[in-house]
Design a protein around this motif. Structure first.
Motif, short mmCIF file in Angstrom:
data_model
loop_
_atom_site.label_atom_id
_atom_site.label_comp_id
_atom_site.label_asym_id
_atom_site.label_seq_id
_atom_site.Cartn_x
_atom_site.Cartn_y
_atom_site.Cartn_z
N ALA A 1 91.63 136.13 54.03
CA ALA A 1 91.58 136.40 55.47
C ALA A 1 91.86 137.88 55.76
O ALA A 1 91.19 138.50 56.61
N PHE A 2 92.84 138.43 55.06
CA PHE A 2 93.17 139.85 55.25
C PHE A 2 91.96 140.72 54.90
O PHE A 2 91.64 141.67 55.63
N ALA A 3 91.32 140.39 53.77
CA ALA A 3 90.16 141.19 53.34
C ALA A 3 89.05 141.13 54.37
O ALA A 3 88.38 142.15 54.67
N GLU A 4 88.83 139.95 54.95
CA GLU A 4 87.78 139.80 55.95
C GLU A 4 88.12 140.58 57.22
O GLU A 4 87.26 141.28 57.79
N TYR A 5 89.38 140.48 57.65
CA TYR A 5 89.76 141.19 58.88
C TYR A 5 89.84 142.71 58.65
O TYR A 5 89.60 143.50 59.56
N TYR A 6 90.13 143.12 57.44
CA TYR A 6 90.21 144.55 57.10
C TYR A 6 88.86 145.24 57.31
O TYR A 6 88.81 146.44 57.62
N GLU A 7 87.78 144.51 57.18
CA GLU A 7 86.45 145.10 57.39
C GLU A 7 86.27 145.52 58.84
O GLU A 7 85.48 146.41 59.15
N ARG A 8 87.02 144.87 59.77
CA ARG A 8 86.95 145.22 61.19
C ARG A 8 88.06 146.20 61.59
O ARG A 8 87.90 146.97 62.53
N GLU B 1 94.54 127.43 62.93
CA GLU B 1 93.81 126.49 62.07
C GLU B 1 94.03 126.86 60.60
O GLU B 1 94.06 128.03 60.24
N ASN B 2 94.20 125.83 59.77
CA ASN B 2 94.51 126.06 58.35
C ASN B 2 93.24 126.39 57.57
O ASN B 2 92.82 125.64 56.69
N THR B 3 92.65 127.51 57.90
CA THR B 3 91.45 128.00 57.22
C THR B 3 91.51 129.52 57.18
O THR B 3 92.32 130.16 57.87
N VAL B 4 90.61 130.11 56.42
CA VAL B 4 90.50 131.58 56.40
C VAL B 4 90.15 132.08 57.80
O VAL B 4 90.76 133.03 58.30
N ASP B 5 89.19 131.42 58.45
CA ASP B 5 88.79 131.83 59.80
C ASP B 5 89.96 131.72 60.77
O ASP B 5 90.13 132.58 61.65
N VAL C 1 92.18 134.67 60.30
CA VAL C 1 91.55 135.89 60.79
C VAL C 1 91.69 135.96 62.31
O VAL C 1 92.06 137.00 62.88
N ARG C 2 91.37 134.85 62.99
CA ARG C 2 91.48 134.84 64.45
C ARG C 2 92.93 135.08 64.89
O ARG C 2 93.20 135.75 65.89
#
Length: 885
Positions: free
Chosen positions: A742-749, A843-847, A850-851
């Motif tokens: 999740a951190f890696a995905e949000y780091y792109e933004r 929610e217990n997911t990567v998304d 991130v949210r």
């Protein structure tokens, strides 16, 4: 009842071998030196063989091949099985006494003084005396030819039988870990000296080094003490107060009676000349097994100097440890060493001047008011390594740092009573007031005539709780246990925490965090078992819950298993009184069954997580807890309450396990974890940093070596970015992997973020590889295990808990104490802490993570302030509700 079969020893041996299928070793009672020394009470012959034959046959009828093989090739296991067979089969033999001093080293000390008086007393002429003595060369010749005295070697087959059947057991140290005092036996522990040096838990060094001695004390009927000081130190250094059900006997020491009455025969045996006074040098043992040369070389040099300087006036005797004695003999050194068969106290009766250091031998010598010189050349080192109860400066005699100061002290020995009169009188009044030559008689009256006027009990009116906490690993269960121990009311409760015998660095550090009022028990040794019980247990462990469905809850633990674990409880805790047992871990089948099988007023077991999730947890392609929990779940029926640590967690456990628990709706309850908010807040004040260049670092370790400062540090979070932090063991349920994704995905933004991960565990390598795959090594910091994580958590902006299942996460409660913004996955355990506005539940997911990150940074939501004082009061009220029902 069948009649006894009295048969020759060799024939009895063959009978039992035929019955059991195992080879039996038989001798005439141990080491033999005289043909006259033959057993008059061989317990194997006297056993009712016809009666025990059917029992033995039934026990061994269907023993598995693996169990039989283990018995034949594993000597330790075979000894435990043999002792257990004797313990269960042999009747107690009246008028028999087993004596042991210093694990069979010699006939000495208090047991020897008691024996010596009994052997000459017509009132006890019918008694049979058994000495555990490993070398008959250490036996005074007078006793070798007596028909009512027998000698056995410690751990021999004869020793096992006598230990399991003698009516009276007298020891000055401890019996082996397999020993259990059976109903009807009388166990007297005399100990062996007034302690100048620290004892038990007060000793510096290895954690729990006193474990078997503590276990022995808990088995005894009487603990003999020479004075109030010694009694108090034994009691408190071994955590006996309030738990121990035997009696303390302050009688003076039987062995000191031997000092008061001069033994002229010993003087002749040792070749002491009539025209010389006797000087005894008795140093404390300082060496290690196999490493005695360095210490003995100093002793040899010092004794030779004494011979040279005062040898014309004194016969110089040296009393050393048996390992040192062997070394000197092997070297053929010309020293007057006192043989091990000479009792130290009978020796003191002929001594005119004593040189010692920290040995309790000088307390025995006090009553003579003869000169004592303390040769304490390594006092500071010894104090650091062992520790003292008393200040050596208060003792009656000069303290010397080298042998020439000793010689100077000898030169003024004629003025000893004048120079040290006040200290002599103070020490005699404090430590030797009971030494009137009648201590042995008082002890004999206590043991054999039930005289209790010299005795007292140390039990109290408090409720006694025995608790197992789970091994003290770095996890939430450990934190919760430590907090509970800090919150319990010790005015109402005695609490003993029982755990393993050996601790690694991680677990010992946590164990030492326990409240000082907690009594600590360290399990030593293995279970005493019968062979058929081993197979029964293996079957239970193999089939677990399947056996529950076959037999039902009431018969899940069959009679053999229950008897086996009741025997183990008695081996561990003797006759100690416990009102409540708590399996606070709930993960280790040994402790769960141990508590379940025994008759205790109240039994409670905890659930610190969603247990079916734990049941299915896989680490490195293996189920981590399934084998244990498959056995444990049905054992819930033997407990009064099954306690989850949060309401939502209880509800989930109830839904998934109620089919295994009778009356689950009443038995399955919840109690919140207690907290230690003062510790958390105080830990913030310990923030210690150093600035290097333009960056700040927490100091983890620092040392100075030759004016060079060595510092280990951890980078303080950069305040110019938004810092997330998480803490927990690197294992599947904590799911740091999902957080990294999740951190890696949000780091792109948003590149103005960093992540700190506190903890370690089995998935560490996998997480390192994952971070590298994202090339985020400079943004995601694995900081490892921290003794004090709270400054780092406080310096970050948001705590994140990405777990897949939890009970009631301690770390969330700690972050609430810090008033730290929290984001956590939507699972029952997290929800139980954060619902109603205390944190962000995602929610217990990567998304979902991130949210949540985006919301925390952009919206900066406000959360309710946690009233930690009110919470803790309510948590403890919940705990007391179930232990006081």
């Amino acid at each position: 009842m069948n009649k006894k079969m009295i048969v020759p020893l060799r024939k009895a041996k063959k009978i039992v071998e035929k019955l059991t299928g195992y080879k039996i070793t038989v001798s005439n009672g141990g080491p033999t030196k005289s043909k006259k020394n033959k057993s008059k009470l061989n317990l194997l012959i006297e056993t009712e063989l016809i009666e025990t034959r059917d029992v033995i046959l039934e026990r061994n009828r269907q023993i598995s091949t693996n169990t039989s093989k283990k018995y034949k090739i594993n000597a330790t296991f075979r000894r435990e099985v043999d002792y257990t067979n004797y313990f269960e089969a042999l009747e107690i033999r009246d008028n028999t006494i087993l004596y042991e001093s210093f694990h069979g080293k010699n006939m000495s000390c208090n047991p020897y003084a008691i024996f010596k008086q009994l052997i000459h007393d017509p009132q006890f002429s019918e008694f049979h005396h058994i000495w555990a003595l490993n070398d008959l060369n250490n036996c005074p010749a007078d006793f070798l030819g007596l028909t009512n005295v027998e000698f056995v070697t410690v751990n021999s087959d004869e020793y096992l039988r006598y230990l399991a059947s003698c009516k009276y057991l007298i020891n000055n140290t401890s019996f082996p870990p397999y020993f259990i005092k059976k109903e009807g036996q009388v166990y007297v522990n005399t100990w062996h000296g007034t302690p100048l040096k620290s004892l038990g838990k007060h000793m510096n060094g290895t954690l729990g080094q006193h474990k078997n001695l503590m276990r022995n004390f808990m088995q005894t009927d009487y603990i003999i003490a020479p004075n109030k000081f010694t009694a108090e130190k034994i009691i408190d250094s071994h955590d006996l107060r309030g738990i121990y059900q035997g009696r303390i006997a302050e009688t003076g020491y039987p062995r000191v009676d031997l000092v008061i009455n001069e033994n002229k025969e010993i003087k002749e045996q040792l070749g002491c000349k009539k025209n010389k006074k006797v000087l005894l040098y008795a140093p404390t043992w300082r060496g290690e097994v196999g490493k005695v040369s360095g210490e003995i070389n100093k002793i040899i040099a010092d004794v030779k100097t004494l011979e040279d300087k005062v040898g014309n006036e004194y016969t110089i005797l040296l009393k050393v440890h048996s390992l040192m004695q062997k070394y000197v003999k092997d070297k053929n050194l010309d020293l007057n060493i006192v043989p091990d068969y000479v009792d130290s106290n009978e020796l003191l009766s002929i001594v005119d001047l004593l040189i010692t250091d920290y040995s309790s031998i000088f307390f025995d010598f006090l009553k003579t008011k003869k000169p004592i010189i303390f040769y304490a050349y390594d006092q500071l080192k010894y104090k650091k390594e062992r520790g003292f109860y008393l200040d050596l400066n208060d003792m009656p005699g000069p303290i010397c740092r080298d042998i020439f100061e000793v010689i100077e002290g000898i030169s003024v020995a004629d003025n000893y009573t004048e120079l040290y009169k006040e200290k002599i009188d103070n020490c005699i009044n404090t430590f030797s007031s009971l030494e009137d030559g009648k201590s042995t008689k008082r002890v004999i009256d206590i043991i054999f005539n039930n005289e209790e006027s010299y005795t007292y009990k140390i039990s109290d009116n408090k409720t006694n709780i025995l608790i197992y906490c789970g091994g003290f690993l770095n996890n939430g269960v450990t934190t919760s246990a430590i907090n509970l121990m800090n919150n319990i009311d010790y005015e109402k409760y005695n609490v003993m925490v029982a755990d393993k015998a050996n601790f690694d660095e991680e677990s010992s550090k946590n164990f030492n965090k326990l409240n000082e009022n907690v009594k600590k028990y360290y399990r030593i040794g293995s279970m005493n078992v019968l062979l058929n019980e081993v197979d029964k247990q293996n079957y239970l462990f193999k089939y677990g819950a399947e056996q529950y469905y076959r037999n039902g809850p009431k018969n899940y633990l069959d009679e053999e298993i229950i008897n086996m674990y009741r025997r183990e409880f008695k081996r561990m805790f003797g006759n100690s009184k416990f009102d409540i047992v708590i399996d606070f871990s709930g993960y280790v089948k040994f402790w769960t069954i141990l508590f379940a099988a025994n008759n205790i007023n109240k039994k409670i077991i905890f659930q610190h997580n969603e247990m079916m999730e734990e049941y299915e947890k896989v680490v490195a392609d293996n189920y981590k807890h399934k084998e244990n929990l498959n056995v444990i779940f049905p054992v819930y029926n033997y407990f009064d309450f099954v306690v989850s640590v949060a309401e939502h967690t209880r509800n989930k456990n109830f839904r998934e396990l109620e089919h295994l628990v009778v009356n689950a709706d009443e038995k399955m309850v919840y109690v919140h974890n207690s907290i230690n908010y003062k510790y958390v807040l105080d830990s913030l004040l310990l923030r210690d940093t150093v600035k290097i260049g333009n960056r700040e670092y927490y100091i983890k370790n620092n040392s100075v070596d030759n004016d060079i400062v060595n510092i280990q540090g951890q980078l303080v979070p950069d305040k110019s970015v938004y810092n997330f932090v998480t803490m927990g063991r690197m294992s599947p349920e904590k799911d740091q992997k999902k957080l990294i994704q999740a951190f890696a995905e949000y780091y792109e933004r948003n590149e103005k973020i960093e992540l700190y991960i506190i903890g370690t565990g089995e998935l560490k390598s996998e997480l390192i590889d994952l971070i590298k795959s994202y090339e985020l090594q400079d943004k995601i910091h694995l900081v490892g295990q921290l003794d004090n994580p709270f400054p780092l958590i406080q310096d970050c902006d948001c705590f994140v808990l990405p777990s897949n299942h939890e009970g009631q996460p301690m770390v969330l409660l700690e972050c609430l104490i810090l008033n730290k913004p929290i984001m956590a996955t939507d699972i029952p355990g997290n929800r139980s802490v954060l619902e109603n506005g205390y944190g962000e539940i995602v929610e217990n997911t990567v998304d979902g993570l991130v949210r949540g990150m985006e919301k925390l940074i952009n919206e900066k939501p406000k959360f309710k302030v946690f009233d930690y004082e009110k919470y803790n009061i309510e948590a403890m009220e919940m705990f007391y509700k179930y232990i006081n029902v």
